[in-house]
Design a protein around this motif. Sequence first.
Motif, PDB file in Angstrom:
ATOM      1  N   ASP A  51      45.304 111.881 -65.007  1.00 49.62           N
ATOM      2  CA  ASP A  51      46.063 111.791 -66.256  1.00 49.62           C
ATOM      3  C   ASP A  51      45.879 112.989 -67.178  1.00 49.62           C
ATOM      4  OD1 ASP A  51      46.902 109.322 -65.362  1.00 49.62           O
ATOM      5  OD2 ASP A  51      45.418 108.204 -66.521  1.00 49.62           O
ATOM      6  N   HIS A  52      44.668 113.508 -67.245  1.00 52.31           N
ATOM      7  CA  HIS A  52      44.378 114.610 -68.184  1.00 52.31           C
ATOM      8  C   HIS A  52      43.146 115.373 -67.698  1.00 52.31           C
ATOM      9  CE1 HIS A  52      41.627 111.468 -69.560  1.00 52.31           C
ATOM     10  NE2 HIS A  52      42.662 110.731 -69.899  1.00 52.31           N
ATOM     11  N   PRO A 113      43.976 105.005 -60.255  1.00 51.33           N
ATOM     12  CA  PRO A 113      45.279 105.558 -59.836  1.00 51.33           C
ATOM     13  C   PRO A 113      45.807 105.003 -58.527  1.00 51.33           C
ATOM     14  CG  PRO A 113      43.875 107.298 -60.695  1.00 51.33           C
ATOM     15  CD  PRO A 113      43.020 106.068 -60.631  1.00 51.33           C
ATOM     16  N   ARG A 116      47.891 101.693 -59.163  1.00 50.09           N
ATOM     17  CA  ARG A 116      48.918 101.627 -60.199  1.00 50.09           C
ATOM     18  C   ARG A 116      50.269 101.244 -59.607  1.00 50.09           C
ATOM     19  NH1 ARG A 116      47.105 107.078 -63.584  1.00 50.09           N
ATOM     20  NH2 ARG A 116      45.272 106.134 -64.563  1.00 50.09           N
ATOM     21  N   ARG A 154      51.202 113.761 -69.841  1.00 50.19           N
ATOM     22  CA  ARG A 154      51.128 113.997 -68.408  1.00 50.19           C
ATOM     23  C   ARG A 154      50.930 112.717 -67.615  1.00 50.19           C
ATOM     24  NH1 ARG A 154      46.471 118.327 -69.017  1.00 50.19           N
ATOM     25  NH2 ARG A 154      46.018 116.803 -70.656  1.00 50.19           N
ATOM     26  N   SER A 155      50.789 111.596 -68.316  1.00 52.17           N
ATOM     27  CA  SER A 155      50.688 110.290 -67.648  1.00 52.17           C
ATOM     28  C   SER A 155      51.765 109.369 -68.226  1.00 52.17           C
ATOM     29  CB  SER A 155      49.292 109.690 -67.850  1.00 52.17           C
ATOM     30  OG  SER A 155      48.930 109.688 -69.222  1.00 52.17           O
ATOM     31  N   GLN A 157      53.437 107.054 -67.109  1.00 51.85           N
ATOM     32  CA  GLN A 157      53.374 105.631 -66.782  1.00 51.85           C
ATOM     33  C   GLN A 157      52.625 104.859 -67.864  1.00 51.85           C
ATOM     34  OE1 GLN A 157      51.535 107.940 -65.237  1.00 51.85           O
ATOM     35  NE2 GLN A 157      49.441 107.224 -65.529  1.00 51.85           N
ATOM     36  N   ASN A 158      51.665 105.490 -68.527  1.00 44.11           N
ATOM     37  CA  ASN A 158      50.949 104.805 -69.596  1.00 44.11           C
ATOM     38  C   ASN A 158      51.837 104.619 -70.815  1.00 44.11           C
ATOM     39  OD1 ASN A 158      48.591 104.615 -68.085  1.00 44.11           O
ATOM     40  ND2 ASN A 158      47.843 106.605 -68.776  1.00 44.11           N
TER      41      ASN A 158
END
Length: 347
Positions: A51-52, A113, A116, A154-155, A157-158
Motif C-alpha cells: 500500500d505504501h 494483501p 483482499r 496508492r491503495s 481499494q481502501n
Amino acid sequence: MDHRVTSLAERIGIASAPVLPVHPDVTTWRAATSDDIDGIWQLRCAMGEVDHPNYLTARGAIAADFGYSHFHPELDSLVGVDQVGRIIAVGMVMFPPRQVTLVRSMPIGGVHPALRGRGVGRQLLAWQLGRAKQQLASSTKTLPGWVLTYADERSPQNAALFERGGLTLARYFLTLERTLDAPVRVVDAADGIRVAAYTPAVSSDVHAARDDAFMDHWGSQPMSDENWNAFVGGQWFRPDLSFVAYGTDASGAEQVVGFVLSTVNENVWATQGFTGSYIDLVGVLSGWRGRHIAQSLLAAQLAAGQALGHERVTLAVDSASPTGALGLYTGMGFVPTHRKMAYTRTF
C-alpha cells in the motif's frame, strides 16, 4: 469552538455492540493481546509493502498502542487468525484523550494483501465502525464527533472500502520529499529568535508548544502525555535532526516558539529506495508566525541530514492548511510525491 446543544451520548443514543465477523477464510476472530504485537507488526508490514512502501509501521509503534491507558484491547481490537495461527486481519479503534474541540475515534488496520477482495475487509470495517460509534456514544461532551481514518492513494481499494462503509472523503494530505544533493539555503530567523538542537530538558515546553501550534490544524487535538512521551522517547526519534526555536518576549523571558521534530526508521530505506529522515512535526506558535522561524528550523534540519549523508527528507502536509504550510515547504525545495486521503463520518 464548535459546541453542540446536546452531548454526543444524547445525539448517538444507544450504540449496539459491533457484530463479530464470520468468514470462511478466517478460522478465529478474537480480541488482540500484547502477545500479538509481533504478529500484528508482520501483517502491517506486509500491508505496507503493497500500500505504501515508503513508510512502514514500526513494531515499537504497535507496542506503544498496547501501552496506552486509553486503549482497551479487549474492547478496542479484533484480529482474524487463519488455520495455522497466523494473524491475517487486524482492526484497532483508537480513542485519544484530551478532546478539546473534537472527539475522535480512529480505526486502523486491514487485511493481508493475499486475502483482499473476498469480503474480509468489509466485515472488519463494519466491526470497527460499530466499535467507533460505541466510543463516541460514551462521550458526554457537547463537541463534534468524528470517525477518522486514512487511505493512501496508492491503495485505492481502501478508499473504495471506506466509501462503501459510509465514510466521506474530507481532506487530502500530501507527502513531500526534498533531495539533499542540492544546496540548503541558510535562513536566518528574525531578531530575537534562537534556534538550537532539541534536548530532553525542553520536552514539556515543546509538547505545550506543539499543542498550541496545532490547534488551528484540521482534525488536530492536544497530545496526551502518554502519546508525547512515546513519540520523543521512541526508538526512531532523532534529537540530532530535531530543532527548537526560542523567542524573547517583551519582558526579556525566553520561550519555545517553534519546533521541527524528526524520526529515522532505517528499516524502510530499502523499500522506499533512499536513505533519509521523516519530519513528523513542524510548528510555530500563531503569535510568532511570519518571522521566518519555520524556514530557519527546516534549514537546520536539512543541513543536519546532509551532514549525515542522507539522500532525502520526507514530510506530510495538509493540502489545504490555513497556515500556508504547502507553500513554505515547496519554497524550501520539497516536491509532492504521493497523497493520503482522510475519510470521516461525523456525528
